[in-house]
Design a protein around this motif. Structure first.
Motif, PDB file in Angstrom:
ATOM      1  N   GLU A   1       0.884  -1.072   0.078  1.00 27.63           N
ATOM      2  CA  GLU A   1       0.036   0.024   0.063  1.00 27.63           C
ATOM      3  C   GLU A   1       0.936   1.272   0.081  1.00 27.63           C
ATOM      4  O   GLU A   1       2.064   1.261   0.148  1.00 27.63           O
ATOM      5  CB  GLU A   1      -0.867   0.091   1.225  1.00 27.63           C
ATOM      6  CG  GLU A   1      -2.447  -0.220   0.824  1.00 27.63           C
ATOM      7  CD  GLU A   1      -3.129   0.699   0.083  1.00 27.63           C
ATOM      8  OE1 GLU A   1      -2.524   1.807  -0.246  1.00 27.63           O
ATOM      9  OE2 GLU A   1      -4.277   0.569  -0.405  1.00 27.63           O
TER      10      GLU A   1
ATOM     11  N   SER B   1      -1.949   4.508   4.771  1.00 25.35           N
ATOM     12  CA  SER B   1      -3.019   3.706   4.147  1.00 25.35           C
ATOM     13  C   SER B   1      -4.100   3.550   5.562  1.00 25.35           C
ATOM     14  O   SER B   1      -3.704   3.638   6.791  1.00 25.35           O
ATOM     15  CB  SER B   1      -2.605   2.335   3.821  1.00 25.35           C
ATOM     16  OG  SER B   1      -3.596   1.508   3.939  1.00 25.35           O
TER      17      SER B   1
ATOM     18  N   TRP C   1      -5.628   1.032   6.173  1.00 20.16           N
ATOM     19  CA  TRP C   1      -5.513  -0.429   6.542  1.00 20.16           C
ATOM     20  C   TRP C   1      -4.168  -0.939   7.243  1.00 20.16           C
ATOM     21  O   TRP C   1      -3.265  -0.504   7.019  1.00 20.16           O
ATOM     22  CB  TRP C   1      -5.543  -1.397   5.316  1.00 20.16           C
ATOM     23  CG  TRP C   1      -6.663  -1.079   4.333  1.00 20.16           C
ATOM     24  CD1 TRP C   1      -6.656  -0.658   2.947  1.00 20.16           C
ATOM     25  CD2 TRP C   1      -7.984  -1.380   4.288  1.00 20.16           C
ATOM     26  NE1 TRP C   1      -7.938  -0.455   2.548  1.00 20.16           N
ATOM     27  CE2 TRP C   1      -8.792  -0.871   3.163  1.00 20.16           C
ATOM     28  CE3 TRP C   1      -8.828  -1.884   5.836  1.00 20.16           C
ATOM     29  CZ2 TRP C   1     -10.134  -1.031   3.329  1.00 20.16           C
ATOM     30  CZ3 TRP C   1     -10.231  -1.781   5.583  1.00 20.16           C
ATOM     31  CH2 TRP C   1     -10.866  -1.487   4.422  1.00 20.16           C
TER      32      TRP C   1
ATOM     33  N   ASP D   1      -0.326  -3.025   6.749  1.00 21.39           N
ATOM     34  CA  ASP D   1       0.320  -3.198   5.250  1.00 21.39           C
ATOM     35  C   ASP D   1       1.765  -2.538   5.328  1.00 21.39           C
ATOM     36  O   ASP D   1       2.387  -2.277   6.209  1.00 21.39           O
ATOM     37  CB  ASP D   1      -0.595  -1.839   4.502  1.00 21.39           C
ATOM     38  CG  ASP D   1      -1.694  -2.192   4.475  1.00 21.39           C
ATOM     39  OD1 ASP D   1      -2.268  -2.978   4.621  1.00 21.39           O
ATOM     40  OD2 ASP D   1      -2.442  -0.978   4.035  1.00 21.39           O
TER      41      ASP D   1
ATOM     42  N   GLU E   1       3.820  -0.032   3.749  1.00 21.35           N
ATOM     43  CA  GLU E   1       3.405   0.852   2.997  1.00 21.35           C
ATOM     44  C   GLU E   1       4.949   1.435   2.299  1.00 21.35           C
ATOM     45  O   GLU E   1       6.020   1.487   2.625  1.00 21.35           O
ATOM     46  CB  GLU E   1       3.187   2.118   3.959  1.00 21.35           C
ATOM     47  CG  GLU E   1       1.780   1.784   4.766  1.00 21.35           C
ATOM     48  CD  GLU E   1       1.381   2.872   5.736  1.00 21.35           C
ATOM     49  OE1 GLU E   1       2.364   3.917   5.985  1.00 21.35           O
ATOM     50  OE2 GLU E   1       0.214   2.782   6.333  1.00 21.35           O
TER      51      GLU E   1
ATOM     52  N   ASN F   1      -5.590   2.309  -1.545  1.00 26.82           N
ATOM     53  CA  ASN F   1      -5.842   3.132  -0.684  1.00 26.82           C
ATOM     54  C   ASN F   1      -5.084   4.695  -1.026  1.00 26.82           C
ATOM     55  O   ASN F   1      -5.778   5.625  -1.326  1.00 26.82           O
ATOM     56  CB  ASN F   1      -6.087   2.930   0.610  1.00 26.82           C
ATOM     57  CG  ASN F   1      -6.649   3.912   1.772  1.00 26.82           C
ATOM     58  OD1 ASN F   1      -5.692   4.066   2.372  1.00 26.82           O
ATOM     59  ND2 ASN F   1      -7.620   4.584   1.452  1.00 26.82           N
ATOM     60  N   THR F   2      -3.885   4.363  -0.831  1.00 27.67           N
ATOM     61  CA  THR F   2      -3.004   5.685  -1.062  1.00 27.67           C
ATOM     62  C   THR F   2      -1.712   5.307  -1.961  1.00 27.67           C
ATOM     63  O   THR F   2      -1.018   6.063  -1.947  1.00 27.67           O
ATOM     64  CB  THR F   2      -2.354   6.108   0.483  1.00 27.67           C
ATOM     65  OG1 THR F   2      -1.789   4.968   1.027  1.00 27.67           O
ATOM     66  CG2 THR F   2      -3.576   6.608   1.297  1.00 27.67           C
TER      67      THR F   2
END
Length: 470
Positions: free
Chosen positions: A145, A149, A151, A154, A156, A183-184
């Motif tokens: 991600e 994020s 979530w 993750d 990232e 998401n991001t």
């Protein structure tokens, strides 16, 4: 009173060194690949493998256990190819789901990321070694991600260096595939993540970013699209234009969805789905998860008996989707319904175009009333309701699931050499898909769970939940 099946312990009658551990006689084998029923068959199991499956030939082998399965149907155990174990304070409640999956005939699951990956990886190892009861687990570990994020858990990333470091981490964890969400994560890095993960030999699954078309993501090497709702985009005559506007921020999600629905075209859908099929991109519909959310306004789940099998904190994670749905006005509720019905109506087109359909539920924490175990049966029902045959639905679970991970040699049929992960049913699932819920017993790694054993496991789980709730 007629006794269905006789499970006989033969230690008093045969030598201690039996030729096989479990012998099943007079059973109807469900050949999912061909859609045929093979009547009056013999299945011999030694350890965790099937060593013979076919018509009787001469004297039956000696066995530790014999199961007379007249008028019963034997098929491969179900695979739920999209579940989530998660909630870093809910490890014990997730752990209780493992025997629940087995009790419901789900002998393998594909875990599509959460925030308790180290526990899941440990369970995977223990189940493989026969030290824990549960379905075989195939996991992505933590998914990729972008920064910050929503979530938890993750990996990232924001740069190509961080991408390579994340993939190194996943390699050390020995994950079974890679999951990427949007998401991001910046769109071009999303595409690069797919390409780099594929270079390392993984299958890659994920969502479709709003700023990219499905063909762009598939072209980068996406192995499977998670969730049916995304394929609506490829059925639109204006996918590229709508995607550009979403990327520019000139369309909201609701506006884009309305435009996708207004520009659907069967010819466009088939053409694009055929391209995806040629590309080797599969789809995991997770229809039951979408259905449960779409129709929260109509279906009251408060008295669902299945809730008695789920831990209290696990059930509380359902509330966020419920609260979000309660904020929807009548127009938003109508859009939810139309999006689900439209996506579901596209299922036969996906099949007609030759795309591989893989059955999964999205069951797990956070996903309201999408029940671990039971959800797989409900998913199969929805697949049939919206246009697949029972054989096609079963194939999506028990054949396409293992094939996606390159495991067809070991799974997908009741035949010699396959793993002894099997489901014994009271009725023919090729005639009525609801027969998958008429479970007489489950065999996992060669171990027999009778209906009585299943009920004992479910009762133990209910008591565990009751004690947890005190």
């Amino acid at each position: 009173m007629k006794t269905f099946a006789l499970l006989v312990l033969l230690a008093l009658f045969i030598p201690l060194q039996a030729q096989v551990d479990l012998l099943i006689t007079q059973v109807n084998i469900v050949d999912v690949a061909t859609g045929k029923i093979l009547p009056n068959q013999i299945v011999s199991i030694k350890g965790n493998r099937i060593i013979y499956a076919g018509p009787p030939k001469g004297k039956l082998p000696e066995a530790e256990q014999i199961l007379i399965a007249k008028d019963k149907y034997l098929m491969p155990g179900l695979w739920d190819n999209h579940v989530h174990f998660g909630g870093d304070t809910l490890i014990d409640e997730n752990e209780q789901l493992l025997p629940l999956f087995l009790a419901m005939g789900v002998t393998a699951v594909r875990d599509c990321a959460g925030d308790i990956s180290l526990s899941v990886l440990q369970w995977r190892k223990e189940i493989q070694e026969g030290k824990r009861v549960g379905p075989r687990i195939f996991t992505s570990g933590p998914k990729l991600e972008g920064k910050k994020s929503i979530w938890p858990g993750d990996l990232e990333i924001a740069t190509t260096v961080e991408l390579q470091q994340a993939l190194d981490s996943l390699q050390k964890l020995k994950v079974d595939f890679v999951k990427i969400t949007d998401n991001t994560l910046e769109p071009q890095l999303f595409l690069q993540s797919i390409r780099e993960a594929r270079k390392r030999g993984w299958k890659v699954t994920g969502h479709i970013p709003v700023a990219l078309t499905i063909q762009e993501v598939a072209g980068a090497g996406l192995s499977a699209i998670e969730h049916l709702g995304y394929v609506i985009r490829a059925a639109s005559r204006q996918e590229q234009e709508i995607t550009k506007q979403r990327a520019a921020g000139t369309l909201t999600a609701r506006q884009a969805n309305e435009q996708f629905l207004a520009t659907l075209d069967t010819f466009t859908a088939l053409a694009n789905y055929r391209k995806l099929a040629t590309n080797g991109t599969a789809v995991v519909p997770t229809m039951i998860g979408s259905y449960a959310t779409a129709y929260l306004d109509q279906n009251d789940h408060k008295n669902d008996y299945y809730l008695t099998y789920l831990g209290p904190e696990f059930k509380r994670t359902y509330q966020w989707r419920i609260d979000r749905a309660m904020k929807d006005d009548s127009a938003a509720i109508d859009l939810r319904h139309r999006l689900f019905e439209t996506a579901a109506s596209l299922l036969p087109l996906l099949h007609r175009a030759g795309m591989t359909i893989i059955a999964g539920t999205d069951a797990g924490y956070l996903n309201s009333f999408d029940y671990p175990g039971l959800g797989m049966h409900q998913e199969l029902e929805l697949m049939v309701r919206y246009g697949l045959s029972p054989r096609e639905a079963l194939k999506a679970s028990v054949i396409n699931g293992p094939a996606f991970l390159g495991l067809s040699k070991d799974y997908g049929a009741v035949s010699k050499g396959k793993m002894a992960d099997l489901l014994l049913l009271d009725a023919n699932p090729l005639q009525n898909i609801r027969a998958t819920q008429q479970i007489e017993g489950v065999i996992h790694a060669g171990n027999w769970w009778s209906k009585a054993t299943i009920q004992e496991e479910l009762s133990k789980l209910q008591k565990w939940v009751e004690n947890k709730e005190k």
